[in-house]
Design a protein around this motif. Structure first.
Motif, PDB file in Angstrom:
ATOM      1  N   ILE A   1     -10.072  -5.267  -1.967  1.00  0.00           N
ATOM      2  CA  ILE A   1     -10.056  -3.980  -1.246  1.00  0.00           C
ATOM      3  C   ILE A   1      -9.783  -2.852  -2.246  1.00  0.00           C
ATOM      4  O   ILE A   1      -9.457  -3.109  -3.415  1.00  0.00           O
ATOM      5  CB  ILE A   1      -8.998  -3.944  -0.111  1.00  0.00           C
ATOM      6  CG1 ILE A   1      -7.591  -4.110  -0.688  1.00  0.00           C
ATOM      7  CG2 ILE A   1      -9.280  -5.010   0.937  1.00  0.00           C
ATOM      8  CD1 ILE A   1      -6.501  -3.858   0.353  1.00  0.00           C
ATOM      9  N   THR A   2      -9.886  -1.634  -1.773  1.00  0.00           N
ATOM     10  CA  THR A   2      -9.726  -0.463  -2.639  1.00  0.00           C
ATOM     11  C   THR A   2      -8.313  -0.366  -3.223  1.00  0.00           C
ATOM     12  O   THR A   2      -7.320  -0.676  -2.538  1.00  0.00           O
ATOM     13  CB  THR A   2     -10.091   0.826  -1.865  1.00  0.00           C
ATOM     14  OG1 THR A   2      -9.860   1.953  -2.696  1.00  0.00           O
ATOM     15  CG2 THR A   2      -9.289   0.982  -0.594  1.00  0.00           C
ATOM     16  N   HIS A   3      -8.192   0.045  -4.497  1.00  0.00           N
ATOM     17  CA  HIS A   3      -6.907   0.181  -5.213  1.00  0.00           C
ATOM     18  C   HIS A   3      -6.864   1.534  -5.923  1.00  0.00           C
ATOM     19  O   HIS A   3      -7.879   1.988  -6.460  1.00  0.00           O
ATOM     20  CB  HIS A   3      -6.753  -0.910  -6.280  1.00  0.00           C
ATOM     21  CG  HIS A   3      -6.356  -2.246  -5.753  1.00  0.00           C
ATOM     22  ND1 HIS A   3      -7.124  -2.989  -4.874  1.00  0.00           N
ATOM     23  CD2 HIS A   3      -5.239  -3.013  -6.009  1.00  0.00           C
ATOM     24  CE1 HIS A   3      -6.523  -4.133  -4.610  1.00  0.00           C
ATOM     25  NE2 HIS A   3      -5.369  -4.181  -5.277  1.00  0.00           N
ATOM     26  N   TRP A   4      -5.661   2.127  -5.975  1.00  0.00           N
ATOM     27  CA  TRP A   4      -5.485   3.335  -6.777  1.00  0.00           C
ATOM     28  C   TRP A   4      -5.584   3.008  -8.266  1.00  0.00           C
ATOM     29  O   TRP A   4      -5.139   1.951  -8.705  1.00  0.00           O
ATOM     30  CB  TRP A   4      -4.104   3.958  -6.524  1.00  0.00           C
ATOM     31  CG  TRP A   4      -3.924   4.705  -5.236  1.00  0.00           C
ATOM     32  CD1 TRP A   4      -2.957   4.489  -4.314  1.00  0.00           C
ATOM     33  CD2 TRP A   4      -4.696   5.798  -4.762  1.00  0.00           C
ATOM     34  NE1 TRP A   4      -3.067   5.362  -3.275  1.00  0.00           N
ATOM     35  CE2 TRP A   4      -4.141   6.185  -3.521  1.00  0.00           C
ATOM     36  CE3 TRP A   4      -5.812   6.487  -5.216  1.00  0.00           C
ATOM     37  CZ2 TRP A   4      -4.645   7.222  -2.752  1.00  0.00           C
ATOM     38  CZ3 TRP A   4      -6.321   7.526  -4.458  1.00  0.00           C
ATOM     39  CH2 TRP A   4      -5.752   7.882  -3.256  1.00  0.00           C
ATOM     40  N   ILE A   5      -6.171   3.944  -9.020  1.00  0.00           N
ATOM     41  CA  ILE A   5      -6.155   3.862 -10.485  1.00  0.00           C
ATOM     42  C   ILE A   5      -5.527   5.156 -11.021  1.00  0.00           C
ATOM     43  O   ILE A   5      -5.309   6.111 -10.249  1.00  0.00           O
ATOM     44  CB  ILE A   5      -7.571   3.647 -11.077  1.00  0.00           C
ATOM     45  CG1 ILE A   5      -8.527   4.773 -10.646  1.00  0.00           C
ATOM     46  CG2 ILE A   5      -8.120   2.286 -10.649  1.00  0.00           C
ATOM     47  CD1 ILE A   5      -9.917   4.685 -11.261  1.00  0.00           C
TER      48      ILE A   5
ATOM     49  N   LYS B   1       0.867  -1.189   0.000  1.00  0.00           N
ATOM     50  CA  LYS B   1       0.000   0.000   0.000  1.00  0.00           C
ATOM     51  C   LYS B   1       0.896   1.229   0.000  1.00  0.00           C
ATOM     52  O   LYS B   1       1.799   1.356   0.839  1.00  0.00           O
ATOM     53  CB  LYS B   1      -0.892   0.022   1.246  1.00  0.00           C
ATOM     54  CG  LYS B   1      -1.984  -1.033   1.247  1.00  0.00           C
ATOM     55  CD  LYS B   1      -2.852  -0.872   2.494  1.00  0.00           C
ATOM     56  CE  LYS B   1      -3.951  -1.927   2.527  1.00  0.00           C
ATOM     57  NZ  LYS B   1      -4.769  -1.806   3.759  1.00  0.00           N
ATOM     58  N   LEU B   2       0.656   2.120  -0.945  1.00  0.00           N
ATOM     59  CA  LEU B   2       1.427   3.373  -1.036  1.00  0.00           C
ATOM     60  C   LEU B   2       0.490   4.526  -1.338  1.00  0.00           C
ATOM     61  O   LEU B   2      -0.665   4.309  -1.732  1.00  0.00           O
ATOM     62  CB  LEU B   2       2.463   3.246  -2.168  1.00  0.00           C
ATOM     63  CG  LEU B   2       3.556   2.179  -2.005  1.00  0.00           C
ATOM     64  CD1 LEU B   2       4.344   2.046  -3.304  1.00  0.00           C
ATOM     65  CD2 LEU B   2       4.506   2.560  -0.859  1.00  0.00           C
ATOM     66  N   ASN B   3       1.014   5.765  -1.184  1.00  0.00           N
ATOM     67  CA  ASN B   3       0.181   6.895  -1.613  1.00  0.00           C
ATOM     68  C   ASN B   3       0.126   6.910  -3.147  1.00  0.00           C
ATOM     69  O   ASN B   3       0.846   6.157  -3.815  1.00  0.00           O
ATOM     70  CB  ASN B   3       0.705   8.218  -1.024  1.00  0.00           C
ATOM     71  CG  ASN B   3       2.087   8.581  -1.540  1.00  0.00           C
ATOM     72  OD1 ASN B   3       2.393   8.416  -2.725  1.00  0.00           O
ATOM     73  ND2 ASN B   3       2.938   9.067  -0.643  1.00  0.00           N
ATOM     74  N   TRP B   4      -0.697   7.793  -3.702  1.00  0.00           N
ATOM     75  CA  TRP B   4      -0.954   7.727  -5.154  1.00  0.00           C
ATOM     76  C   TRP B   4       0.326   7.972  -5.955  1.00  0.00           C
ATOM     77  O   TRP B   4       0.625   7.227  -6.902  1.00  0.00           O
ATOM     78  CB  TRP B   4      -2.024   8.747  -5.531  1.00  0.00           C
ATOM     79  CG  TRP B   4      -2.522   8.630  -6.953  1.00  0.00           C
ATOM     80  CD1 TRP B   4      -3.505   7.811  -7.394  1.00  0.00           C
ATOM     81  CD2 TRP B   4      -2.037   9.347  -8.093  1.00  0.00           C
ATOM     82  NE1 TRP B   4      -3.680   7.965  -8.758  1.00  0.00           N
ATOM     83  CE2 TRP B   4      -2.798   8.904  -9.209  1.00  0.00           C
ATOM     84  CE3 TRP B   4      -1.048  10.312  -8.291  1.00  0.00           C
ATOM     85  CZ2 TRP B   4      -2.588   9.403 -10.488  1.00  0.00           C
ATOM     86  CZ3 TRP B   4      -0.847  10.806  -9.573  1.00  0.00           C
ATOM     87  CH2 TRP B   4      -1.604  10.350 -10.659  1.00  0.00           C
TER      88      TRP B   4
ATOM     89  N   LYS C   1      -3.480  -0.076  -1.985  1.00  0.00           N
ATOM     90  CA  LYS C   1      -2.926  -0.928  -3.037  1.00  0.00           C
ATOM     91  C   LYS C   1      -3.186  -0.237  -4.376  1.00  0.00           C
ATOM     92  O   LYS C   1      -3.983   0.711  -4.443  1.00  0.00           O
ATOM     93  CB  LYS C   1      -3.577  -2.311  -2.999  1.00  0.00           C
ATOM     94  CG  LYS C   1      -3.145  -3.140  -1.781  1.00  0.00           C
ATOM     95  CD  LYS C   1      -3.612  -4.577  -1.919  1.00  0.00           C
ATOM     96  CE  LYS C   1      -3.031  -5.441  -0.804  1.00  0.00           C
ATOM     97  NZ  LYS C   1      -3.367  -6.857  -0.951  1.00  0.00           N
ATOM     98  N   PHE C   2      -2.549  -0.715  -5.441  1.00  0.00           N
ATOM     99  CA  PHE C   2      -2.703  -0.021  -6.719  1.00  0.00           C
ATOM    100  C   PHE C   2      -2.608  -1.020  -7.860  1.00  0.00           C
ATOM    101  O   PHE C   2      -2.147  -2.162  -7.687  1.00  0.00           O
ATOM    102  CB  PHE C   2      -1.642   1.077  -6.894  1.00  0.00           C
ATOM    103  CG  PHE C   2      -0.235   0.615  -6.642  1.00  0.00           C
ATOM    104  CD1 PHE C   2       0.288   0.561  -5.352  1.00  0.00           C
ATOM    105  CD2 PHE C   2       0.589   0.221  -7.714  1.00  0.00           C
ATOM    106  CE1 PHE C   2       1.611   0.107  -5.131  1.00  0.00           C
ATOM    107  CE2 PHE C   2       1.897  -0.213  -7.492  1.00  0.00           C
ATOM    108  CZ  PHE C   2       2.395  -0.273  -6.184  1.00  0.00           C
ATOM    109  N   ILE C   3      -3.035  -0.599  -9.051  1.00  0.00           N
ATOM    110  CA  ILE C   3      -3.014  -1.467 -10.233  1.00  0.00           C
ATOM    111  C   ILE C   3      -2.173  -0.798 -11.315  1.00  0.00           C
ATOM    112  O   ILE C   3      -2.459   0.349 -11.702  1.00  0.00           O
ATOM    113  CB  ILE C   3      -4.432  -1.699 -10.791  1.00  0.00           C
ATOM    114  CG1 ILE C   3      -5.364  -2.221  -9.679  1.00  0.00           C
ATOM    115  CG2 ILE C   3      -4.416  -2.675 -11.958  1.00  0.00           C
ATOM    116  CD1 ILE C   3      -6.838  -2.177 -10.048  1.00  0.00           C
ATOM    117  N   CYS C   4      -1.130  -1.505 -11.761  1.00  0.00           N
ATOM    118  CA  CYS C   4      -0.319  -1.011 -12.884  1.00  0.00           C
ATOM    119  C   CYS C   4      -0.807  -1.641 -14.184  1.00  0.00           C
ATOM    120  O   CYS C   4      -1.384  -2.745 -14.173  1.00  0.00           O
ATOM    121  CB  CYS C   4       1.161  -1.389 -12.701  1.00  0.00           C
ATOM    122  SG  CYS C   4       1.919  -0.746 -11.198  1.00  0.00           S
ATOM    123  N   GLU C   5      -0.555  -0.960 -15.260  1.00  0.00           N
ATOM    124  CA  GLU C   5      -0.978  -1.458 -16.576  1.00  0.00           C
ATOM    125  C   GLU C   5       0.067  -1.119 -17.631  1.00  0.00           C
ATOM    126  O   GLU C   5       0.638  -0.021 -17.602  1.00  0.00           O
ATOM    127  CB  GLU C   5      -2.320  -0.804 -16.947  1.00  0.00           C
ATOM    128  CG  GLU C   5      -2.783  -1.102 -18.376  1.00  0.00           C
ATOM    129  CD  GLU C   5      -3.844  -0.096 -18.810  1.00  0.00           C
ATOM    130  OE1 GLU C   5      -5.001  -0.230 -18.361  1.00  0.00           O
ATOM    131  OE2 GLU C   5      -3.515   0.841 -19.560  1.00  0.00           O
TER     132      GLU C   5
END
Ligand SMILES: [Ca+2]
Ligand SMILES: [Ca+2]
Length: 261
Positions: free
Chosen positions: A179-183, A144-147, A254-258
């Motif tokens: 759980i919630t993820h940054w986009i 988990k990191l900031n945006w 958490k976040f999602i890379c693409e």
């Protein structure tokens, strides 16, 4: 004796005069009565006449008023019955439309879930935890990191935060998170002007999935962070994972890379 007689003679004479006076007085009163009575009778008759006319007029006015009010009431009653019937008909139509809408929504959701499942089946786990799906590679972080730090991690891997451009892509991502993820969506440059990390606007991508119930998103809530909420996430901390929320960019998620492959 003469004086006595004179006196006696006088008394009867005086009594006769009194009697005569009384008679005259009565006759005068009777004449006056005869003269006055017709006059007062006439006045009384006129007063009674006017009273009767006014009373009859009042009764007529009351009767007219009653009839007018009665007519108004009957007219209103008819309108009330008509509107009640219309409302009942509309209620039936509304219920029928609501049922049709609910049926359509249920069929739509079933089809959407099936397509999402089908899409997910066609996506494969690739090397280093990346998932290949319809021409793109996705990475779901465990940290988990900031945006900004999240974006830095993605960029360091030759990718960027995810850009969502279709309902099927949204559904695929939803099927992978709990759980919630940054986009990759933000309004850091201009408040309220949301752009993806590849500089595409929401109008350009054509889809957006903001949380549409109260509190509607984005709401740029400033209580937690005075600078507002300028970064978007899939889901929130309260378990709403079907929609986007704007949140403070300082929050760790958490976040999602693409990236393309
Ligand atoms: Ca904002
Ligand atoms: Ca928000």
């Amino acid at each position: 004796m003469d004086s006595v007689n004179e006196s006696n003679d006088y008394m009867p004479a005086s009594g006769a005069k009194c009697s005569q006076y009384k008679v005259n007085s009565i006759q005068m009163q009777e004449r006056e009565t005869e003269v006055i009575s017709p006059k007062w009778n006439k006045v009384l008759q006129i007063v009674l006449g006017f009273s009767l006319v006014f009373a009859l007029g009042g009764l007529c006015a009351l009767w007219t008023l009653y009839n007018n009010k009665r007519a108004d009431f009957e007219s209103l009653n008819e309108q009330h019955i008509m509107v009640s019937k219309q409302l009942a008909a509309q209620e039936i139509n509304s219920t029928a439309l609501k049922k049709e809408f609910n049926d359509l929504t249920a069929r739509y959701n079933t089809l959407r879930e099936w397509l999402s499942f089908y899409d997910a089946q066609s996506c494969n786990l690739s090397a280093d935890g990346w998932i290949a799906c319809r021409g793109k590679l996705y990475l779901f972080s465990s940290d988990k990191l900031n945006w900004s730090s999240s974006r830095d991690v993605c960029v360091s891997k030759g990718a960027d935060l995810v850009t969502i451009t279709s309902r099927s892509e949204q559904d695929f991502l939803l099927s992978k998170i709990k759980i919630t993820h940054w986009i990759g969506l933000n309004d850091l440059d201009t408040e309220g002007h949301w752009v993806w990390v590849n500089n595409q606007t929401l109008n350009e991508t054509g889809v957006q999935f903001w949380f549409n119930e109260e509190p509607r998103q984005p709401d740029n809530w400033r209580v937690q962070d005075p600078s507002g909420e300028n970064c978007a996430s899939l889901g929130d901390h309260y378990g709403n994972f079907q929609s986007w929320f704007d949140a403070s960019c300082k929050t760790e998620k958490k976040f999602i890379c693409e990236k393309k492959y």
